[in-house]
Design a protein around this motif. Sequence first.
Motif, PDB file in Angstrom:
ATOM      1  N   ALA A   1      16.276  24.725 -11.534  1.00 28.43           N
ATOM      2  CA  ALA A   1      16.118  26.226 -11.615  1.00 28.43           C
ATOM      3  C   ALA A   1      14.760  26.561 -10.886  1.00 28.43           C
ATOM      4  N   TYR A   2      13.921  25.488 -10.813  1.00 21.07           N
ATOM      5  CA  TYR A   2      12.653  25.806 -10.163  1.00 21.07           C
ATOM      6  C   TYR A   2      12.757  26.330  -8.497  1.00 21.07           C
TER       7      TYR A   2
ATOM      8  N   GLU B   1      10.742  20.845 -16.820  1.00 19.69           N
ATOM      9  CA  GLU B   1      11.542  21.332 -17.413  1.00 19.69           C
ATOM     10  C   GLU B   1      12.699  22.222 -16.928  1.00 19.69           C
ATOM     11  N   GLU B   2      12.115  22.787 -15.999  1.00 16.78           N
ATOM     12  CA  GLU B   2      13.136  23.963 -15.457  1.00 16.78           C
ATOM     13  C   GLU B   2      13.768  23.134 -14.229  1.00 16.78           C
TER      14      GLU B   2
ATOM     15  N   TRP C   1       8.144  29.190 -22.556  1.00 16.84           N
ATOM     16  CA  TRP C   1       7.776  28.629 -21.110  1.00 16.84           C
ATOM     17  C   TRP C   1       8.418  27.428 -21.247  1.00 16.84           C
ATOM     18  N   GLU C   2       8.504  27.099 -19.729  1.00 21.49           N
ATOM     19  CA  GLU C   2       8.888  25.617 -19.260  1.00 21.49           C
ATOM     20  C   GLU C   2       7.887  25.378 -18.308  1.00 21.49           C
ATOM     21  N   THR C   3       7.778  23.921 -18.421  1.00 19.81           N
ATOM     22  CA  THR C   3       6.992  23.409 -17.002  1.00 19.81           C
ATOM     23  C   THR C   3       8.047  23.113 -16.055  1.00 19.81           C
ATOM     24  N   LYS C   4       7.443  22.811 -14.796  1.00 18.96           N
ATOM     25  CA  LYS C   4       8.318  22.778 -13.592  1.00 18.96           C
ATOM     26  C   LYS C   4       9.356  21.599 -13.829  1.00 18.96           C
TER      27      LYS C   4
END
Length: 339
Positions: A218-219, A214-215, A209-212
Amino acid sequence: MKKTLAIILSASLVLSATALPVFAVDTTTSSTIPAESAAPVAAPAAPKAPAATKAPATPATVIKGDTYTVVSGDVLWKIAQKHNMTTEALIKLNPQLKNTNLIFPGDKIVVKAAAVTPATPAAAPAVAAKKLYQGIGMVANYRDNSARGANNDNLNITTATVLFDDKGKIVDLEWDVLEITPAMFPGWMDPKATDKTLYKDAQTKGFPWETKREEGYAYDMTHLKSKGAADNLSKSEWFVQLDIYEDLFKGMTVAEVNDWFAKYCGPDGRPYKLAYLTNEKITAADKANAEKAMATFTDAEKKMLVDVTTGATMALQDPHSRFIDALNKAYDDQKEVKY
């Protein structure tokens, strides 16, 4: 008569011997110029006498160190030799000598400098080390998003990592959110699911999983990636909007941030969108709330809100994420940073 003249001449010679200074003469380089070879020199014009002024008092020379008293026949190089030093060193010790070739019996010559005790510098005033405090706040909330279809609900974990100074002001702030959706658990709760890959990998690798933050892009809050053109109001990505809020609140106390939120954000937890009152995308409710609030704002406050909402319009507190709650929790749980 002859006897009287002899007495007068004898007295003159005695007086001359006692009054003449001791000259330091280097006899090896002296030369004699015949009087008849000297060309006559015209006397310069006498300058106009200046108005008489009172001569300033000459300050007394203070001699420090071991001294030697000059006697008849002394020259500086002899005095230096007698005290095992160079003439140059002796001259440096005696700046009071205006003419080093002219010394008189009875003069005091410094032959050894006084010991100098270095002055103890005044102690610098004690400066109290600036204290810093770190707080980490974490708040979880469930979002019912079933209106968008099945399996759209999500669990959001909002974090605030904050550095405070000793006055409670925010020195540094970073918010982030981990959004957990059912799509992140394929086959996790379904005993009939054939794909158990996630379950097996999670035991050894953890969840991918990635936090927002980290995204990153891509978010896709702007929909640039999914639709090919940014169509949200500010045209700013999620992490960019959050950076704008973080910079805005640096230097404030948590109480001041709470007051700012209460005054400048509407019921939806978003700042009043003063930059978009004529934009067709703004809802009628948002426009009405903004216009109502504007009646109480100064021109400076309106300009500030236009500046903020030009880049950031997302909610600081809503079912999707709870940034204000996480900030308050970080303040409550802060600990002094030891370094």
